[in-house]
Design a protein around this motif. Structure first.
Motif, short mmCIF file in Angstrom:
data_model
loop_
_atom_site.label_atom_id
_atom_site.label_comp_id
_atom_site.label_asym_id
_atom_site.label_seq_id
_atom_site.Cartn_x
_atom_site.Cartn_y
_atom_site.Cartn_z
N VAL A 1 0.83 -1.21 0.00
CA VAL A 1 0.00 0.00 0.00
C VAL A 1 0.86 1.26 0.00
O VAL A 1 0.34 2.37 0.19
CB VAL A 1 -0.96 0.01 1.21
CG1 VAL A 1 -1.97 -1.10 1.10
CG2 VAL A 1 -0.17 -0.08 2.52
N ALA A 2 2.16 1.11 -0.19
CA ALA A 2 3.04 2.28 -0.23
C ALA A 2 2.69 3.13 -1.45
O ALA A 2 2.52 2.62 -2.56
CB ALA A 2 4.50 1.86 -0.29
N GLY A 3 2.55 4.42 -1.24
CA GLY A 3 2.21 5.32 -2.34
C GLY A 3 1.83 6.69 -1.84
O GLY A 3 1.98 7.02 -0.65
N LYS B 1 -3.59 14.86 1.89
CA LYS B 1 -2.53 14.20 1.15
C LYS B 1 -1.79 13.29 2.11
O LYS B 1 -1.39 13.72 3.20
CB LYS B 1 -1.56 15.21 0.51
CG LYS B 1 -0.42 14.54 -0.25
CD LYS B 1 0.54 15.56 -0.85
CE LYS B 1 1.69 14.87 -1.56
NZ LYS B 1 2.67 15.84 -2.12
N MET B 2 -1.62 12.04 1.74
CA MET B 2 -0.96 11.06 2.60
C MET B 2 0.11 10.33 1.80
O MET B 2 -0.14 9.86 0.69
CB MET B 2 -1.97 10.06 3.16
CG MET B 2 -1.38 9.00 4.06
SD MET B 2 -2.66 8.00 4.88
CE MET B 2 -3.47 7.25 3.46
N VAL B 3 1.30 10.25 2.35
CA VAL B 3 2.41 9.53 1.72
C VAL B 3 2.79 8.39 2.64
O VAL B 3 3.10 8.61 3.82
CB VAL B 3 3.62 10.46 1.49
CG1 VAL B 3 4.75 9.69 0.85
CG2 VAL B 3 3.23 11.65 0.61
N LYS C 1 1.87 -11.37 7.40
CA LYS C 1 1.00 -10.46 6.67
C LYS C 1 0.90 -9.08 7.32
O LYS C 1 0.03 -8.30 6.97
CB LYS C 1 -0.40 -11.07 6.55
CG LYS C 1 -0.45 -12.32 5.67
CD LYS C 1 -1.88 -12.79 5.48
CE LYS C 1 -1.93 -13.99 4.53
NZ LYS C 1 -3.32 -14.44 4.31
N THR C 2 1.76 -8.76 8.27
CA THR C 2 1.76 -7.45 8.91
C THR C 2 2.92 -6.64 8.37
O THR C 2 4.06 -7.10 8.36
CB THR C 2 1.88 -7.58 10.44
OG1 THR C 2 0.85 -8.45 10.91
CG2 THR C 2 1.75 -6.23 11.10
N GLU C 3 2.63 -5.42 7.94
CA GLU C 3 3.62 -4.56 7.31
C GLU C 3 3.75 -3.25 8.09
O GLU C 3 2.75 -2.65 8.48
CB GLU C 3 3.22 -4.27 5.87
CG GLU C 3 4.22 -3.42 5.09
CD GLU C 3 3.76 -3.16 3.66
OE1 GLU C 3 4.55 -2.64 2.87
OE2 GLU C 3 2.60 -3.49 3.35
N LEU C 4 4.97 -2.83 8.34
CA LEU C 4 5.23 -1.58 9.04
C LEU C 4 5.23 -0.44 8.03
O LEU C 4 5.86 -0.52 6.97
CB LEU C 4 6.58 -1.64 9.77
CG LEU C 4 6.99 -0.39 10.55
CD1 LEU C 4 6.01 -0.10 11.68
CD2 LEU C 4 8.40 -0.54 11.11
N LEU C 5 4.48 0.62 8.34
CA LEU C 5 4.34 1.78 7.45
C LEU C 5 4.87 3.03 8.13
O LEU C 5 4.71 3.20 9.34
CB LEU C 5 2.87 1.99 7.07
CG LEU C 5 2.16 0.87 6.34
CD1 LEU C 5 0.68 1.21 6.17
CD2 LEU C 5 2.80 0.59 4.99
N ARG C 6 5.46 3.89 7.34
CA ARG C 6 5.86 5.23 7.79
C ARG C 6 5.47 6.22 6.71
O ARG C 6 5.33 5.85 5.54
CB ARG C 6 7.36 5.30 8.06
CG ARG C 6 7.86 4.43 9.18
CD ARG C 6 9.35 4.61 9.35
NE ARG C 6 9.93 3.50 10.10
CZ ARG C 6 11.22 3.21 10.11
NH1 ARG C 6 12.06 3.93 9.38
NH2 ARG C 6 11.68 2.21 10.82
N GLY C 7 5.36 7.48 7.08
CA GLY C 7 5.02 8.49 6.09
C GLY C 7 4.54 9.76 6.72
O GLY C 7 4.97 10.13 7.82
N SER C 8 3.65 10.45 6.02
CA SER C 8 3.15 11.74 6.48
C SER C 8 1.72 11.94 6.01
O SER C 8 1.29 11.34 5.01
CB SER C 8 4.03 12.88 5.95
OG SER C 8 3.97 12.94 4.53
#
Length: 599
Positions: free
Chosen positions: A89-91, A129-131, A141-148
């Motif tokens: 889901v990175a984007g 707006k989300m990055v 199936k668990t993914e670590l997310l970072r962003g803004s």
């Protein structure tokens, strides 16, 4: 050129020093205190339990209900586990949001917003707006997310949040924690925001693994800025082709919820797709700027003499240089936010713009300015004025960089009226040239392709931002941009018609500035006055350029032909052909060196 390189090197060294200095200062924290903090953090984190530490259970009932409707309960999520949710889901996401204040009393809310905190108004709407960036994990199936996440409302509210969270690809659910700055406390708040005991346990296990290496990189909570912090819940739609999600955000401290409107969603572009968009934009912008540089180079070759340079407006070129400098600033700041390959490509565009500003535009501005100075100005004075002009340009550029960066850092959108005014002023660069043509009663000395091409290229950036729906900044279309297009095209059309119909074709006669008549009708009395004002009667009838007699009799100067003589404001007589050739080189009287008005 040496001064330019020195200025650029100084700014680069200052930037590196500030960045290295901040890192060095942070590294001076007492190691013993840091070790003690990490031991206490691990002890506190491992003791977290859903029953005793969940903040989700303390949220208002309507917020819990909204989250339940969004992501469902554990049994519903288990039933969805076989659905085809995307694993990545990175984007970059964008969409609309609306806010709602919650009056229900909670342990976090005392009825008064803490000092220095800000939240959107009740019922406010705006753009989101989300990055998101994914971090490789070995947690199934668990993914670590970072962003803004950036929130901007039409009423002036804005917020920029650093986010960290987890995504479960089996059910398409993501739980994030957003704060003005990520700290070691963010992982604790993220676990406590889990909407169920099962998610609480999975989040705790995943973050325990991640923070084994991340904790040393996280600041202590007392060292970060404080403002409204948000629990963010996302439900992604099944499918691998498009990134579509709905969201609910709630700030326990500020008691405000921010959610996607009913029947709407936020749409995302994968990181690779967004990078390609940036690269395509950079390529088109670079081609436009190269075209602008070629047009400028041809225009410079079109005006090689001082007399031709005198027809060009110094203020028109200066305004174009200022606009170019601020376009460069915006692209340079955008490059720092994009990163990666897109950073290099977009940075190339910014470099082309900067080169156009420093090398060609400023050189042409200096040439035009020098050609329009009186001959009495000494070379030293002229050199000092040029140095001051270059210094002023560089100072304005630095001030523009600082002001633009400081404003963009606030994430506050400009009011529509202010933005429209700034764009109109920035694109009014042909107005000084039009006025100079009217005042001097001459054509502008600009090539038609330079006028048309420059107008088109400089309109590309506002049209891309405010008329193109799929722009890289996700700016909503603004119909007012077509008014800007009409304004710019009208200026270019007036300039072209001044060459075809005359510089003053649109000015009523009673408003036209008085222009000198080089071909006055010479009566006998005028010739006698001219002879008395000259050193001798022969000097009055001899051209100082070719040293031949000038005939002013009416027989040789019929009304239907251009007179063969020209009389300057300083009362010196020349042949028309001789003085016209002389004025193509310099606008000075060959006899007394007085400045001559253009033809």
């Amino acid at each position: 050129m040496n001064r330019t390189l020195g200025c650029i090197l100084f700014l680069c060294v200052l930037w590196l020093w500030l960045g290295w200095g901040a890192t060095w200062w942070d590294s001076q924290e007492d190691k013993e205190q840091r070790d003690e903090f990490e031991r206490e953090w691990w002890k506190s984190f491992q003791s977290l339990t859903y029953a005793d530490n969940s903040t989700f259970m303390l949220l208002p009932d309507d917020v819990q209900g909204s989250v339940g409707l969004l992501i469902g309960n554990d049994s519903k999520r288990s039933a969805l586990s076989d659905s085809e949710f995307t694993k990545d889901v990175a984007g970059t996401y964008h969409g609309e949001w609306e806010s709602k204040h919650n009056a229900q009393t909670t342990p976090f809310w005392n009825g008064t917003l803490p000092s220095g905190y800000s939240r959107p108004g009740d019922g406010a709407t705006g753009r989101l707006k989300m990055v998101l960036r994914s971090v490789a994990m070995d947690s199934g199936k668990t993914e670590l997310l970072r962003g803004s996440v950036t929130l901007q409302s039409t009423t002036g509210f804005s917020a920029l949040l650093d986010v960290e969270g987890l995504y479960w690809s089996g059910s398409g659910v993501a739980v994030l924690h957003g704060a003005p700055e990520i700290s070691a406390q963010s992982a604790v708040d993220l676990v406590r925001a889990a909407p169920s005991e099962k998610i609480f346990s999975q989040a705790k296990a995943t973050l325990s693994e991640a923070y084994a290496s991340l904790l040393s990189q996280r600041k202590r909570p007392e060292y970060v800025s404080r403002d409204c912090e948000y629990h963010i819940y996302l439900q992604f739609s099944p499918g691998h082709k498009a990134l579509v999600a709905r969201s609910v955000m709630f700030s326990p401290v500020c008691s405000v919820s921010v959610a996607t409107p009913a029947e709407q969603a936020i749409f995302g572009l994968r990181a690779k797709t967004y990078t390609l968009m940036v690269m395509r934009y950079a390529a088109v912008a670079a081609l436009g700027m190269v075209a602008l540089l070629l047009l400028l180079e041809r225009q410079m070759r079109h005006t090689p003499t001082p007399a031709q340079l005198a027809r060009v407006s110094y203020h028109t070129l200066s305004m174009q240089a200022i606009v170019d400098s601020h376009v460069f600033v915006l692209h340079a700041i955008a490059c720092t936010a994009v990163g990666g390959l897109a950073f290099l490509v977009a940075g190339a565009v910014a470099f082309v713009m900067f080169t156009a500003l420093l090398v060609l535009v400023m050189r042409y501005v200096a040439a035009v300015w020098r050609a329009q100075q009186p001959s009495a100005v000494s070379p030293d004075d002229c050199r000092r004025c040029l140095v001051r002009m270059y210094i002023a340009a560089y100072v304005a550029l630095v001030v523009g960089i600082v002001a633009t960066y400081a404003y963009l850092d606030t994430q506050r959108p400009l009011p529509a009226a202010v933005l429209a005014t700034l764009l109109a002023v920035a694109h009014a660069y042909w107005v000084p040239q039009i006025w100079r043509n009217v005042k001097r009663n001459t054509n502008c000395g600009l090539r038609w392709d330079y006028i048309v091409g420059t107008t088109a290229v400089r309109l590309f950036f506002p049209l891309y931002a405010f008329a193109y729906t799929n722009n890289i900044a996700f700016v909503s279309p603004a119909p007012l941009v077509w008014g800007l297009v009409a304004f710019s095209v009208a200026q270019a059309a007036v300039l072209l018609m001044q060459d075809w119909l005359g510089p003053r074709f649109f000015v009523p006669k009673f408003l036209r500035p008085q222009a000198h008549d080089y071909h006055p009708a010479m009566s006998l009395t005028d010739e006698e006055d001219l002879e008395r004002n000259s050193l001798s009667s022969d000097a009055a009838a001899v051209c100082a350029v070719c040293i031949q007699p000038v005939d002013t009799t009416l027989e040789d100067n019929r009304l239907d032909l251009t007179p063969s003589y020209m009389l300057t404001p300083c009362a010196h007589m020349y042949h028309t052909e001789c003085l016209q050739k002389w004025m193509d080189i310099k606008l000075e009287c060959p006899v007394c060196r007085a400045r001559l008005p253009p033809l």
